[in-house]
Design a protein around this motif. Structure first.
Motif, short mmCIF file in Angstrom:
data_model
loop_
_atom_site.label_atom_id
_atom_site.label_comp_id
_atom_site.label_asym_id
_atom_site.label_seq_id
_atom_site.Cartn_x
_atom_site.Cartn_y
_atom_site.Cartn_z
N LYS A 271 0.85 -1.19 0.00
CA LYS A 271 0.00 0.00 0.00
C LYS A 271 0.88 1.24 0.00
O LYS A 271 1.80 1.36 0.81
N ASP A 272 0.61 2.16 -0.91
CA ASP A 272 1.30 3.44 -0.90
C ASP A 272 0.76 4.31 0.22
O ASP A 272 -0.40 4.21 0.62
N HIS A 273 1.64 5.18 0.73
CA HIS A 273 1.24 6.06 1.83
C HIS A 273 1.49 7.50 1.40
O HIS A 273 2.56 7.81 0.85
N PRO A 274 0.54 8.39 1.66
CA PRO A 274 0.70 9.78 1.21
C PRO A 274 1.86 10.52 1.88
O PRO A 274 2.36 11.50 1.34
N LYS A 275 2.30 10.05 3.04
CA LYS A 275 3.38 10.74 3.75
C LYS A 275 4.76 10.32 3.26
O LYS A 275 5.75 10.94 3.65
N LEU A 276 4.82 9.30 2.42
CA LEU A 276 6.11 8.80 1.94
C LEU A 276 6.40 9.34 0.55
O LEU A 276 5.49 9.70 -0.19
N PHE A 292 1.13 2.93 13.60
CA PHE A 292 1.97 2.94 14.80
C PHE A 292 3.45 3.16 14.45
O PHE A 292 4.16 3.92 15.14
N LEU A 293 3.93 2.53 13.39
CA LEU A 293 5.37 2.54 13.09
C LEU A 293 5.80 3.72 12.23
O LEU A 293 6.96 4.15 12.31
N LEU A 294 4.93 4.24 11.41
CA LEU A 294 5.32 5.31 10.50
C LEU A 294 5.31 6.65 11.24
O LEU A 294 4.43 7.48 11.07
N THR A 295 6.33 6.84 12.03
CA THR A 295 6.46 8.04 12.85
C THR A 295 7.11 9.17 12.04
O THR A 295 7.76 8.92 11.02
N PRO A 296 6.93 10.42 12.49
CA PRO A 296 7.60 11.54 11.80
C PRO A 296 9.12 11.38 11.73
O PRO A 296 9.74 11.79 10.73
N GLU A 297 9.69 10.80 12.76
CA GLU A 297 11.15 10.59 12.75
C GLU A 297 11.55 9.64 11.62
O GLU A 297 12.54 9.87 10.91
N LEU A 298 10.78 8.55 11.45
CA LEU A 298 11.09 7.59 10.39
C LEU A 298 10.86 8.21 9.01
O LEU A 298 11.67 8.01 8.10
N ILE A 299 9.78 8.97 8.86
CA ILE A 299 9.50 9.60 7.57
C ILE A 299 10.63 10.55 7.17
O ILE A 299 11.09 10.56 6.03
N LYS A 300 11.12 11.32 8.13
CA LYS A 300 12.22 12.24 7.86
C LYS A 300 13.49 11.49 7.48
O LYS A 300 14.22 11.89 6.55
N ALA A 301 13.76 10.38 8.19
CA ALA A 301 14.96 9.59 7.89
C ALA A 301 14.87 8.97 6.49
O ALA A 301 15.87 8.91 5.76
N LEU A 312 13.60 -1.45 4.82
CA LEU A 312 13.66 -1.58 6.28
C LEU A 312 12.53 -2.54 6.65
O LEU A 312 11.36 -2.23 6.45
N ILE A 313 12.89 -3.71 7.18
CA ILE A 313 11.92 -4.78 7.42
C ILE A 313 11.91 -5.15 8.89
O ILE A 313 12.97 -5.35 9.50
N ILE A 314 10.71 -5.24 9.46
CA ILE A 314 10.50 -5.77 10.81
C ILE A 314 9.69 -7.04 10.64
O ILE A 314 8.57 -7.01 10.10
N THR A 315 10.22 -8.16 11.07
CA THR A 315 9.59 -9.44 10.76
C THR A 315 9.73 -10.43 11.90
O THR A 315 10.61 -10.29 12.75
N ASP A 316 8.84 -11.42 11.88
CA ASP A 316 8.96 -12.56 12.79
C ASP A 316 8.86 -13.88 12.04
O ASP A 316 8.77 -14.94 12.65
N GLN A 317 8.89 -13.79 10.69
CA GLN A 317 8.76 -14.97 9.85
C GLN A 317 10.09 -15.27 9.15
O GLN A 317 10.92 -14.38 8.98
N PRO A 351 20.77 8.98 9.73
CA PRO A 351 19.49 8.97 10.47
C PRO A 351 18.74 7.65 10.35
O PRO A 351 18.21 7.15 11.36
N ILE A 352 18.67 7.06 9.16
CA ILE A 352 17.95 5.80 9.01
C ILE A 352 18.69 4.66 9.71
O ILE A 352 18.07 3.75 10.29
N PHE A 353 20.02 4.71 9.72
CA PHE A 353 20.79 3.68 10.44
C PHE A 353 20.59 3.82 11.94
O PHE A 353 20.44 2.81 12.65
N GLU A 354 20.58 5.03 12.43
CA GLU A 354 20.37 5.25 13.86
C GLU A 354 18.95 4.85 14.27
O GLU A 354 18.76 4.26 15.33
#
Length: 447
Positions: A271-276, A292-301, A312-317, A351-354
């Motif tokens: 899904k595309d997001h208007p903030k990205l 929950f995850l798409l925070t302003p800090e992440l968008i800026k990074a 950038l992947i967050i997974t449990d599979q 920033p994205i690495f941090e």
């Protein structure tokens, strides 16, 4: 001549010669040799023998070019050897030059990211424990970095692969970082890889990238932190568990390849997001997880990293398709991948690495979703588990059937062995009749 031979070989005066008189071929030997010595000037020179043999003392030695190598050979005689040596020098020079460039790029990366790693982790690299938290502030950090050796912070796995390791942080067990650079030391291999990527979609063009994998504790500190016991109060107070899910920010250029290569992101919806930015998209299992995850800090990074960011992947599979039930056990990880800039300026990628190193804190604090969200997340996993369970049951049923058939055949062989020839023939005829009746019954049921 006879006198000369007599002086050289020390012969004594022989008896009268038996050579018949009047024979002109042996005229020199018709008389006895003269015992008087022959003068030195009468000895023939070496030139009379073709220039060969030993020369007496004082005799003139003729000049010949065989005593001077530079006159026997010229540079034109070594053209082939010169070409071979030239090619070897060029190959060695290219190899050393490409290797030195890769090492400089790897050192440039670790110099730019060492400060971030030192602030977040107690141990960075392979040189032992780093400075304490009090020493990584202000001038203390610069001093500690100056004392670090590059080979201790970054390990050279090969001429194009470098890696580092960090551990000692709350909510994080450890993080692995791998740098993959171009094969500058082998231009022919590099050209071949680029050529194959043009003709085959399955072969990707070689790029320089960072791939980092972070392993969170997920409430299992007691298994890794020495001296801790399960259920200790300090572990319950700072429990690091969070709900499992799959969520990713992906560059659209690599989205298709990523979905084909990885099982975990293949179960998500895109899904595309208007903030990205237009080049980035979201792969998620629930819109609430994205909120929950798409925070302003992440968008800026993400905006600062630009199209160098791959995912950038967050997974449990698992990454690979599960083949057994044990493969479906959740194993939480975080993955970061971005292409290295050709300029060597990592300021926009820091920033994205941090954020990648610190996102586990956000997950532990707030990644506890409503039951409705978790039911939707678990639905895909349960479907996979059911398929694997059914395949496992079918496999076990087939094994049991084979065992029954094996036992039945063994019983039949023992019965036949105990009968005589006439009884064996009668037994086989009855067995054949039973098989024919079964075949007829199956055909009737099908009709």
């Amino acid at each position: 001549m006879a006198a000369l031979l007599n002086n050289l070989f020390g012969g004594s005066k022989p008896a009268a010669s038996p050579i018949p008189a009047g024979d002109s071929d042996f005229a020199d030997f018709a008389e006895a040799p003269d015992p008087s010595p022959t003068p030195f000037s009468a000895i023939p020179s070496a030139a009379s023998f073709g220039g060969l043999g030993a020369f007496p003392t004082g005799a003139a030695v003729p000049y010949t070019k065989w005593y001077n190598i530079h006159e026997r050979y010229s540079l034109t005689d070594f053209k082939q050897e010169g070409v071979i040596l030239g090619l070897i020098v060029i190959i060695v020079a290219i190899h050393l030059f490409g290797t030195s460039i890769n090492r400089k790029k790897s050192k440039s990366w670790i110099n730019a990211h060492a400060s971030v790693l030192k602030k977040e982790f107690a141990l960075v690299g392979f040189g032992g424990r780093g400075p304490s938290a009090e020493d990584v502030e202000g001038d203390g950090l610069a001093k500690s970095l100056a004392n670090d050796k590059p080979e201790e912070l970054l390990k050279e796995k090969s001429l194009q692969e470098y890696s580092t390791y960090a551990t000692g942080r709350q909510n994080v067990a450890f993080v692995d970082v791998n740098l993959t650079l171009l094969k500058r030391y082998s231009p022919l291999s590099l050209v071949a890889e680029f050529a194959l990527s043009l003709f085959f979609d399955s072969v990707s063009a070689p790029v320089e990238r960072l791939e980092a994998t972070l392993y969170p504790f997920d409430g299992r500190e007691a298994l890794t932190v020495p001296g801790q016991l399960p259920g200790a109060p300090e572990l319950r107070k700072d429990k690091s568990g969070y709900d499992g899910f799959v969520w990713a920010v992906v560059n659209k250029e690599t989205m298709k390849q990523l979905r084909d290569d990885r099982y975990d992101v293949s179960i998500t919806s895109t899904k595309d997001h208007p903030k990205l930015p237009n080049w980035a998209t979201i792969m998620t299992e629930s819109a609430e997880i994205t909120d929950f995850l798409l925070t302003p800090e992440l968008i800026k990074a993400i905006e600062e990293a630009g199209e160098l960011l791959e995912h950038l992947i967050i997974t449990d599979q698992p990454i690979d398709q599960p083949q057994k039930l044990d493969d479906t056990i959740p194993k939480k990880r975080l993955h970061l991948s971005y292409r290295l800039p050709s300029s060597g300026d990592y300021s926009k990628l820091l920033p994205i690495f941090e954020y990648f190193l610190r996102v586990t804190d956000i997950l532990v604090q707030g990644a506890h979703f409503r039951p409705e969200v978790l039911r939707k997340v678990k639905a895909t996993r349960e479907e996979t588990v059911k398929k694997l369970q059914k395949a496992d049951d079918d496999e076990k049923a087939e094994e049991r059937q084979l065992e029954r058939e094996k036992a039945k055949k063994l019983k039949r062989d023992l019965e036949l062995k105990g009968l005589d020839a006439k009884a064996q023939k009668k037994y086989l005829e009855k067995e054949k009749e039973r098989e024919m009746k079964k075949m007829q019954k199956k055909q009737t049921q099908r009709g």
